[in-house]
Enzyme design. Structure first.
Site, PDB file in Angstrom:
ATOM      1  N   CYS A 137       5.447   8.313   3.729  1.00  0.00           N
ATOM      2  CA  CYS A 137       5.883   9.656   3.368  1.00  0.00           C
ATOM      3  C   CYS A 137       5.938  10.544   4.605  1.00  0.00           C
ATOM      4  O   CYS A 137       5.643  10.114   5.719  1.00  0.00           O
ATOM      5  CB  CYS A 137       4.936  10.234   2.332  1.00  0.00           C
ATOM      6  SG  CYS A 137       3.252  10.330   2.931  1.00  0.00           S
ATOM      7  N   ASP A 156       2.263   2.604   2.659  1.00  0.00           N
ATOM      8  CA  ASP A 156       2.529   3.082   4.006  1.00  0.00           C
ATOM      9  C   ASP A 156       2.016   2.092   5.050  1.00  0.00           C
ATOM     10  O   ASP A 156       1.098   1.323   4.804  1.00  0.00           O
ATOM     11  CB  ASP A 156       2.021   4.504   4.266  1.00  0.00           C
ATOM     12  CG  ASP A 156       0.589   4.714   3.837  1.00  0.00           C
ATOM     13  OD1 ASP A 156      -0.118   3.715   3.663  1.00  0.00           O
ATOM     14  OD2 ASP A 156       0.192   5.877   3.704  1.00  0.00           O
ATOM     15  N   CYS A 188       0.819  -1.212   0.000  1.00  0.00           N
ATOM     16  CA  CYS A 188       0.000   0.000   0.000  1.00  0.00           C
ATOM     17  C   CYS A 188       0.851   1.259   0.000  1.00  0.00           C
ATOM     18  O   CYS A 188       0.348   2.344  -0.247  1.00  0.00           O
ATOM     19  CB  CYS A 188      -0.899   0.040   1.220  1.00  0.00           C
ATOM     20  SG  CYS A 188      -2.063  -1.311   1.283  1.00  0.00           S
ATOM     21  N   CYS A 214      -3.235   9.496   5.688  1.00  0.00           N
ATOM     22  CA  CYS A 214      -2.177   9.294   6.686  1.00  0.00           C
ATOM     23  C   CYS A 214      -2.726   9.493   8.101  1.00  0.00           C
ATOM     24  O   CYS A 214      -2.373   8.758   9.017  1.00  0.00           O
ATOM     25  CB  CYS A 214      -1.016  10.259   6.447  1.00  0.00           C
ATOM     26  SG  CYS A 214      -0.184   9.990   4.886  1.00  0.00           S
TER      27      CYS A 214
END
Ligand SMILES: Cc1ncc(COP(=O)(O)O)c(C=O)c1O
Lengths: 426, 292
Positions: free
Chosen positions: B61, B37, B35, B105
């Protein structure tokens, strides 16, 4: 490929040994930076030359008068404009010299993307009974998106695959060309990995089947020798800003006798093949840039190449779990695409940026489609490595000191991010 | 280049609470390498029942790292019930905002927290910590419960937003219709005009119509997504309700969340063509060369 999760289990048990560094605080970046050689804060180390390049000062000097005093229109009947037409003819000759072709085979466009679009759509327009395009899975979006849009308009597209090293499957290419094929478009060198395809061989295969062949040489032009006189290439694209000319100027080479429909209808400019008053300063700049490219071509393949090799050797030696993407034997002399496993590209780039180092990453971490580069995926680079790929692309303006600085910073960045990564066993 | 706030950059460059807590009371793992992350959160409770220590490890990231770092700061000192109240919005606002495409995120942070608490409660109350709901997005393994939650808590009204917040729909796109239904379910009819209505299936198909529709669905709905991932699909044959396809490139071995590409294609064809179709993948000689 095994499920990515298996890589992970066990690595997060929290049962680290006494020497484990993961529990200690992560050093602040300032500490990391103070441990580095001092560097002028304003200066950047530019290693992103496959994205765009610095305009050579000699190029600026050559084009400047055509932005100031010499603003005439080359189509005008007065001498003031006519002088400009002479200068354009000179530029056309210089581009032709770099490519080894005739000046009348050079068509100026606004960019590499326009050249690619013109080649493909211009060919389809004059061959209305042929409905198929053969290309590769690793093309730049300038070609791929164009083809996929044509697919929606009823054309069929065959995309040839590559192997783990990025080499094209030539048998598949031959097999995919049929009577319905209007054009084959295969890039000369890949922008992400630098892998060079055997274009002269491919052009001959395509020609022997009586099909038009186009190559996107945006990354190859100026970096490796091209000689169109001895090849079966029908059309070739290049872009000014990749060889130290400004943005907004491109070229489509069209072999004499190759039929294409004009992309921009308008005036008689470019022999009626592209209407619109010429980008005079851009054309003149590109002419100069091509002259310089010819002059520096040996340097590009010796000094620049040895800088790239130096960077590559140092990184391979100092960073564990990294690997080169792309066939190292058939690669542009300036390009290094390297994957650092278990860490993510954007994070690497942002830390490099902290040191004024400009590079790029194939992975685009946007939205849900966290897909790594289509080029690396087509090569079958595993996920562990595809997300952490970084492209360094050098030019004749780079120095050995810059390479050494990057080679010193990189392992620290990699270690730092690996300390954060749940996939790294410590 | 992303426009990150100073707060995001600070937590990315100087992340707090990196690592794993020793003898943790709860551990939550979300995301995967595929994926792009992943986050592992571990915590330890103090004698007062409050979170005494929390640590993270993150692959991803800058905003993924920053969100994880902030998460650990936010939950320290809280009881588990208080910690359960922390939303992805709390994480994002603490950071002074995240770019819309990076909101997932913050959602990943919240999910890791839930997983860690469920892990703790599972150990203590004997209840298994399983994903609630039914899988909607097979590419990223996102359930309807999870989608309802991000839609509710973030006031989302389009499929694209849902993708930005929890990745659902960001792979093959096969679940866009179902996501749209879930948005309507949560937000009511008011948002209905904003989202594309799910495709209508024809009632009865002749054989020729079926073949054409299968081909069209593969061309328009399935192939583009596979190509984005470096793969491709070819329709080999249709035998009654059995559709035989061949995968090329990366898709052949790609397996996400326990679902194979075959399942994804089947779901897609059932959605657009007919409910009784089954898909079979032809053996692919080409795929073996990628295994290394
Ligand atoms: C291989 C290749 N083709 C085409 C292009 C597009 O060129 P331009 O930016 O001039 O449109 C690029 C630029 O990135 C490229 O690398």
């Amino acid at each position: 490929m095994s499920s990515p999760k298996t890589t992970r289990s066990g690595s997060v048990s929290g049962s680290c040994g006494p020497d484990c560094t993961c529990r200690g605080p992560i050093p602040a970046l300032d500490d990391l930076r103070s441990a580095m050689p001092k560097q002028d804060p304003k200066s950047v180390i530019y290693m992103d030359n496959n994205a765009t390049t610095r305009v050579d000062e000699q190029v600026v000097a050559e084009m400047l008068p055509y932005l100031t005093e010499q603003y005439g229109n080359p189509s005008s009947m007065h001498t003031f404009g006519g002088q400009v037409a002479h200068k354009i003819a000179e530029a056309r000759q210089r581009v032709a010299d770099l490519l080894g072709c005739l000046p009348e085979e050079i068509l100026f466009t606004s960019c590499g993307t326009e050249s690619d679009n013109t080649a493909i759509k211009g060919t389809l327009a004059v061959l209305p009974n042929k409905r198929k395009i053969v290309t590769t899975r690793v093309e730049h979006p300038a070609v791929l998106t164009t083809c996929r849009d044509l697919e929606r308009h009823g054309y069929s597209i065959s995309e040839i695959g590559v192997d783990r090293q990025g080499n094209l499957n030539l048998d598949e290419l031959g097999f995919r060309i049929d009577d319905n094929t209007a054009i084959v478009s295969v890039m000369y060198a890949n922008n992400e990995t630098g892998v060079i395809f055997p274009i002269d061989e491919i052009a001959s295969i395509v020609h022997s089947r009586g099909v038009v062949f186009h190559t996107d040489a945006v990354q190859a032009a100026g970096k490796i020798p091209l000689n169109l006189r001895n090849s079966a290439i029908d059309m070739l694209s290049l872009s000014g800003h990749k060889l130290h000319a400004p943005k907004g100027i491109g070229v489509l080479y069209v072999r004499k006798g190759t039929r294409i429909a004009p992309f921009l209808h308008g005036g008689h400019q470019e022999s009626g093949r592209r209407g619109g008053t010429e980008n005079v300063p851009g054309i003149i700049a590109l002419g100069k840039a091509c002259e310089l490219a010819l002059k520096y071509r040996v340097e590009e393949n010796t000094r620049v190449k040895s800088l790239r090799d130096r960077l590559e050797a140092k990184l391979l030696a100092s960073c564990p779990d990294c690997m080169i993407n792309g066939n190292p034997e058939h690669r542009l002399p300036n390009t290094l695409n390297i994957s650092f496993e278990y860490i993510e590209g954007e994070a690497i780039l942002l830390l490099l940026n902290q040191f004024g180092i400009c590079a790029s990453s194939g992975s685009a971490c946007t939205s849900g489609a966290l897909e790594p580069s289509h080029v690396l995926r087509a090569m079958g680079v595993p996920f562990t490595a595809a997300h952490g790929s970084i492209r360094f692309s050098l030019s004749r303006f780079n120095t050995e000191a810059e390479v050494d600085f990057v080679a010193e910073v990189m392992p620290k960045i990699v270690n730092r991010l690996r300390e954060l990564s749940p996939f790294v066993k410590r | 280049m992303w426009d990150y706030t100073d707060k995001v950059m600070d937590h990315f460059l100087n992340p707090r609470n990196v690592g794993s807590v020793e003898n943790p009371d709860g551990v939550g793992e979300v995301g995967s390498l595929a994926c792009g992350d992943a986050l592992t959160l571990s915590f330890k409770l103090g004698p007062d029942g409050r979170i005494a220590d929390a640590k993270f490890k993150t692959f991803g990231c800058a905003s993924a790292v920053a969100s994880s770092s902030v998460l650990t700061e936010l939950i320290k000192g809280k009881t588990l019930d208080e910690a359960m109240q922390v939303t992805n919005q709390d994480i994002a606002s603490y950071l002074g905002g995240l770019p819309e495409q990076k909101m997932h995120c913050s959602v990943m942070g919240q999910e890791a927290l839930e997983a860690a608490i469920a892990n703790y409660r599972g150990k203590h109350d004997g209840a298994a910590a399983v994903k609630k709901g039914n899988i909607v997005c097979t590419c990223f393994g996102v359930t309807d419960e999870e989608i309802r939650k991000v839609v509710r808590e973030n006031g989302l009204s389009t499929v694209e937003q849902v993708t930005n917040y929890c990745k659902a729909g960001g792979g093959c796109g096969g679940c866009h219709g179902r996501i749209a239904e879930l948005i309507v379910e949560v937000q009511g009819e008011a948002v209905k005009t904003q989202i594309a209505s799910p495709p209508k299936k024809p009632a009865k198909l002749t054989n020729i119509q079926k073949i054409q529709l299968v081909q069209q669905t593969i061309n328009e709905q399935i192939r583009p997504a596979l190509r984005a991932d470096g793969g491709d699909i070819e329709l080999i044959d249709i035998d009654g309700n059995k559709v035989i396809v061949a995968f090329r490139g990366m898709c052949a071995q790609c397996k996400v969340s326990g679902f194979t590409m075959k399942d994804v294609v089947q779901a897609r064809l059932r959605e657009y063509v007919s409910d009784d179709l089954t898909v079979e993948a032809e053996k692919n000689p080409e795929s073996s060369e990628h295994k290394s």
